[in-house]
Design a protein around this motif. Structure first.
Motif, PDB file in Angstrom:
ATOM      1  N   CYS A   1       0.846  -1.194   0.000  1.00 43.18           N
ATOM      2  CA  CYS A   1       0.000   0.000   0.000  1.00 43.18           C
ATOM      3  C   CYS A   1       0.877   1.238   0.000  1.00 43.18           C
ATOM      4  O   CYS A   1       1.960   1.244   0.608  1.00 43.18           O
ATOM      5  N   GLY A   2       0.427   2.276  -0.685  1.00 48.28           N
ATOM      6  CA  GLY A   2       1.164   3.528  -0.718  1.00 48.28           C
ATOM      7  C   GLY A   2       0.939   4.362   0.534  1.00 48.28           C
ATOM      8  O   GLY A   2      -0.143   4.356   1.121  1.00 48.28           O
ATOM      9  N   ASP A   3       1.966   5.094   0.931  1.00 48.35           N
ATOM     10  CA  ASP A   3       1.843   5.971   2.095  1.00 48.35           C
ATOM     11  C   ASP A   3       0.816   7.076   1.861  1.00 48.35           C
ATOM     12  O   ASP A   3       0.221   7.587   2.813  1.00 48.35           O
ATOM     13  N   GLY A   4       0.618   7.474   0.594  1.00 47.55           N
ATOM     14  CA  GLY A   4      -0.346   8.513   0.273  1.00 47.55           C
ATOM     15  C   GLY A   4      -1.725   7.982  -0.045  1.00 47.55           C
ATOM     16  O   GLY A   4      -2.548   8.699  -0.612  1.00 47.55           O
ATOM     17  N   ASP A   5      -2.000   6.747   0.308  1.00 45.24           N
ATOM     18  CA  ASP A   5      -3.283   6.099   0.050  1.00 45.24           C
ATOM     19  C   ASP A   5      -4.242   6.386   1.198  1.00 45.24           C
ATOM     20  O   ASP A   5      -3.866   6.352   2.368  1.00 45.24           O
ATOM     21  N   ALA A   6      -5.504   6.650   0.866  1.00 46.01           N
ATOM     22  CA  ALA A   6      -6.497   6.892   1.906  1.00 46.01           C
ATOM     23  C   ALA A   6      -6.669   5.690   2.831  1.00 46.01           C
ATOM     24  O   ALA A   6      -7.071   5.838   3.988  1.00 46.01           O
ATOM     25  N   PHE A   7      -6.375   4.494   2.339  1.00 53.23           N
ATOM     26  CA  PHE A   7      -6.515   3.295   3.162  1.00 53.23           C
ATOM     27  C   PHE A   7      -5.250   2.963   3.951  1.00 53.23           C
ATOM     28  O   PHE A   7      -5.217   1.969   4.681  1.00 53.23           O
ATOM     29  N   ALA A   8      -4.202   3.769   3.832  1.00 53.14           N
ATOM     30  CA  ALA A   8      -2.916   3.447   4.446  1.00 53.14           C
ATOM     31  C   ALA A   8      -3.010   3.205   5.956  1.00 53.14           C
ATOM     32  O   ALA A   8      -2.399   2.257   6.463  1.00 53.14           O
ATOM     33  N   PRO A   9      -3.740   4.022   6.738  1.00 50.86           N
ATOM     34  CA  PRO A   9      -3.775   3.769   8.186  1.00 50.86           C
ATOM     35  C   PRO A   9      -4.306   2.382   8.542  1.00 50.86           C
ATOM     36  O   PRO A   9      -3.745   1.682   9.391  1.00 50.86           O
ATOM     37  N   MET A  10      -5.382   1.946   7.882  1.00 51.33           N
ATOM     38  CA  MET A  10      -5.937   0.636   8.190  1.00 51.33           C
ATOM     39  C   MET A  10      -5.062  -0.482   7.636  1.00 51.33           C
ATOM     40  O   MET A  10      -4.950  -1.557   8.246  1.00 51.33           O
ATOM     41  N   VAL A  11      -4.415  -0.246   6.501  1.00 55.25           N
ATOM     42  CA  VAL A  11      -3.519  -1.266   5.964  1.00 55.25           C
ATOM     43  C   VAL A  11      -2.318  -1.447   6.886  1.00 55.25           C
ATOM     44  O   VAL A  11      -1.846  -2.572   7.090  1.00 55.25           O
ATOM     45  N   ARG A  12      -1.828  -0.375   7.472  1.00 55.89           N
ATOM     46  CA  ARG A  12      -0.730  -0.515   8.437  1.00 55.89           C
ATOM     47  C   ARG A  12      -1.153  -1.391   9.607  1.00 55.89           C
ATOM     48  O   ARG A  12      -0.384  -2.238  10.086  1.00 55.89           O
ATOM     49  N   LYS A  13      -2.372  -1.190  10.099  1.00 54.00           N
ATOM     50  CA  LYS A  13      -2.867  -2.026  11.201  1.00 54.00           C
ATOM     51  C   LYS A  13      -2.992  -3.481  10.762  1.00 54.00           C
ATOM     52  O   LYS A  13      -2.665  -4.403  11.529  1.00 54.00           O
ATOM     53  N   LEU A  14      -3.463  -3.688   9.550  1.00 58.85           N
ATOM     54  CA  LEU A  14      -3.587  -5.040   9.034  1.00 58.85           C
ATOM     55  C   LEU A  14      -2.221  -5.706   8.921  1.00 58.85           C
ATOM     56  O   LEU A  14      -2.047  -6.878   9.305  1.00 58.85           O
ATOM     57  N   ARG A  15      -1.252  -4.979   8.410  1.00 61.29           N
ATOM     58  CA  ARG A  15       0.091  -5.536   8.276  1.00 61.29           C
ATOM     59  C   ARG A  15       0.698  -5.843   9.641  1.00 61.29           C
ATOM     60  O   ARG A  15       1.390  -6.850   9.807  1.00 61.29           O
ATOM     61  N   ALA A  16       0.423  -5.001  10.635  1.00 60.36           N
ATOM     62  CA  ALA A  16       0.958  -5.251  11.977  1.00 60.36           C
ATOM     63  C   ALA A  16       0.378  -6.527  12.581  1.00 60.36           C
ATOM     64  O   ALA A  16       1.073  -7.250  13.306  1.00 60.36           O
ATOM     65  N   ARG A  17      -0.885  -6.800  12.278  1.00 60.59           N
ATOM     66  CA  ARG A  17      -1.535  -8.009  12.795  1.00 60.59           C
ATOM     67  C   ARG A  17      -1.111  -9.251  12.027  1.00 60.59           C
ATOM     68  O   ARG A  17      -0.877 -10.308  12.611  1.00 60.59           O
ATOM     69  N   GLY A  65       4.948  -4.365   1.644  1.00 61.98           N
ATOM     70  CA  GLY A  65       5.222  -3.249   2.533  1.00 61.98           C
ATOM     71  C   GLY A  65       4.533  -1.975   2.101  1.00 61.98           C
ATOM     72  O   GLY A  65       3.885  -1.893   1.062  1.00 61.98           O
ATOM     73  N   MET A  66       4.677  -0.969   2.944  1.00 64.14           N
ATOM     74  CA  MET A  66       4.229   0.370   2.630  1.00 64.14           C
ATOM     75  C   MET A  66       5.349   1.058   1.840  1.00 64.14           C
ATOM     76  O   MET A  66       6.515   0.682   1.940  1.00 64.14           O
ATOM     77  N   GLY A  67       4.971   2.065   1.070  1.00 63.47           N
ATOM     78  CA  GLY A  67       5.995   2.763   0.308  1.00 63.47           C
ATOM     79  C   GLY A  67       5.427   3.986  -0.369  1.00 63.47           C
ATOM     80  O   GLY A  67       4.239   4.272  -0.289  1.00 63.47           O
ATOM     81  N   ARG A  68       6.291   4.719  -1.036  1.00 62.58           N
ATOM     82  CA  ARG A  68       5.894   5.935  -1.733  1.00 62.58           C
ATOM     83  C   ARG A  68       4.853   5.608  -2.794  1.00 62.58           C
ATOM     84  O   ARG A  68       5.081   4.763  -3.662  1.00 62.58           O
ATOM     85  N   GLY A  69       3.699   6.251  -2.740  1.00 62.49           N
ATOM     86  CA  GLY A  69       2.678   5.987  -3.735  1.00 62.49           C
ATOM     87  C   GLY A  69       1.288   6.290  -3.243  1.00 62.49           C
ATOM     88  O   GLY A  69       1.079   6.604  -2.062  1.00 62.49           O
ATOM     89  N   CYS A  70       0.335   6.201  -4.151  1.00 63.53           N
ATOM     90  CA  CYS A  70      -1.059   6.532  -3.870  1.00 63.53           C
ATOM     91  C   CYS A  70      -1.967   5.387  -4.284  1.00 63.53           C
ATOM     92  O   CYS A  70      -1.507   4.300  -4.621  1.00 63.53           O
ATOM     93  N   HIS A  71      -3.263   5.653  -4.272  1.00 63.82           N
ATOM     94  CA  HIS A  71      -4.266   4.656  -4.627  1.00 63.82           C
ATOM     95  C   HIS A  71      -4.532   4.752  -6.123  1.00 63.82           C
ATOM     96  O   HIS A  71      -5.596   5.193  -6.564  1.00 63.82           O
TER      97      HIS A  71
END
Length: 294
Positions: A245-261, A267-273
């Motif tokens: 998922c891109g860091d500039g993606d609107a879903f990034a906060p929830m994807v980070r939580k998903l990845r942590a679980r 990984g996360m990285g430079r980019g958008c949706h």
């Protein structure tokens, strides 16, 4: 930082699965405010559209009668260059995003070229197969339709009758389709699911969050709870998963939580949706699928 809900609250512009942005085609979901994507482009966080690999693969269009969707559905079978049929190949199903179709995902992301490029780099050949799951189905049973049952009980057996190896399969999806790939992995699980790739998966914190973003994503709170990927992560235990998922993606906060679980690959990285990010991750994602399908 302005929240995703604040962006969405400003009004959503309905778009199809494919939009033109900048110098090339960019896939932009209806459930993400296009203004957010433009903002991140202006600040240089989205990245440029990659140039697709030069050699096209083979794309074959079919129509499949689906009892589970109650209609004929379009199927796009993607093969690497030089491969004439699915016979003897393993398969990864490709799940399109909100507002899209199977064929639009194939053409918009140049999946045939990226699959050909992956095989040229040593990935064992496999087929990508994209099918219409419904423009806003969110890839789960609802409204009398069941797109996942269509995949498992109709699409895969249809491919098997053509000689494809369907005892194990992979799944990849983008946004709504990324969510769908995770749900498919949870629904079928081991040993049949070889690997799952979620590219910018559209995952939400709650039904209220989902409804404020896209009121068509779930029927009600019970529908959301039954198909909340966070509540069923144990069903992915042992399944190889990659999430990007891109860091500039609107879903990034929830994807980070998903990845942590889940602690998947990717990984996360430079980019958008958008297509720029999705295409940039395709080589690694297809290599991941190919490795586990083999």
């Amino acid at each position: 930082m302005v929240s995703r809900r604040a962006f969405i609250g400003g009004g959503v512009v309905a778009l199809g699965g494919l939009a033109v942005a900048g110098g090339g085609a960019a896939l932009v979901e209806r459930d993400v405010l296009p203004g957010r994507v433009r903002l991140y482009r202006m600040t240089g966080r989205c990245g440029d559209m990659p140039v697709a690999p030069p050699v096209p693969g083979v794309v074959r269009s079919h129509t499949l009668r689906s009892r589970h969707r109650g209609r004929d559905v379009a199927v796009a079978v993607v093969l690497p260059a030089g491969v004439r049929s699915v016979r003897g190949l393993r398969v990864a199903v490709a799940l399109h995003g909100n507002g899209g179709t199977g064929p639009s995902a194939v053409s918009g992301l140049a999946l045939d070229r990226y699959l050909t490029g992956a095989v040229a780099r040593g990935v064992r050949p496999f087929a990508l197969v994209a099918v219409d799951g419904g423009a806003d189905s969110y890839w789960h049973p609802r409204r009398g339709e069941d797109p996942l049952a269509m995949v498992v009980e109709e699409l895969l057996p249809w491919l098997g009758r053509q000689g494809a190896r369907i005892d194990r399969f992979g799944a990849i999806g983008w946004s709504m389709g990324g969510y769908g790939a995770l749900v498919l992995g949870q629904t079928v699980g081991l040993p049949r699911v070889a690997a799952v790739v979620g590219s910018s998966p559209a995952v939400f914190a709650s039904y209220e969050d989902a409804r404020s973003t896209n009121r068509l994503a779930f029927d009600d709170a019970d529908d959301f709870a039954r198909h909340d990927v966070f509540r069923r992560l144990d069903r992915l235990r042992g399944v190889p998963v990659r999430i990007d998922c891109g860091d500039g993606d609107a879903f990034a906060p929830m994807v980070r939580k998903l990845r942590a679980r889940l602690r998947p690959e990717g990984g996360m990285g430079r980019g958008c949706h958008d297509g720029a990010f999705w295409k940039s991750r395709l080589p690694a994602q297809l290599a991941f699928l190919g490795r586990h399908l083999a």
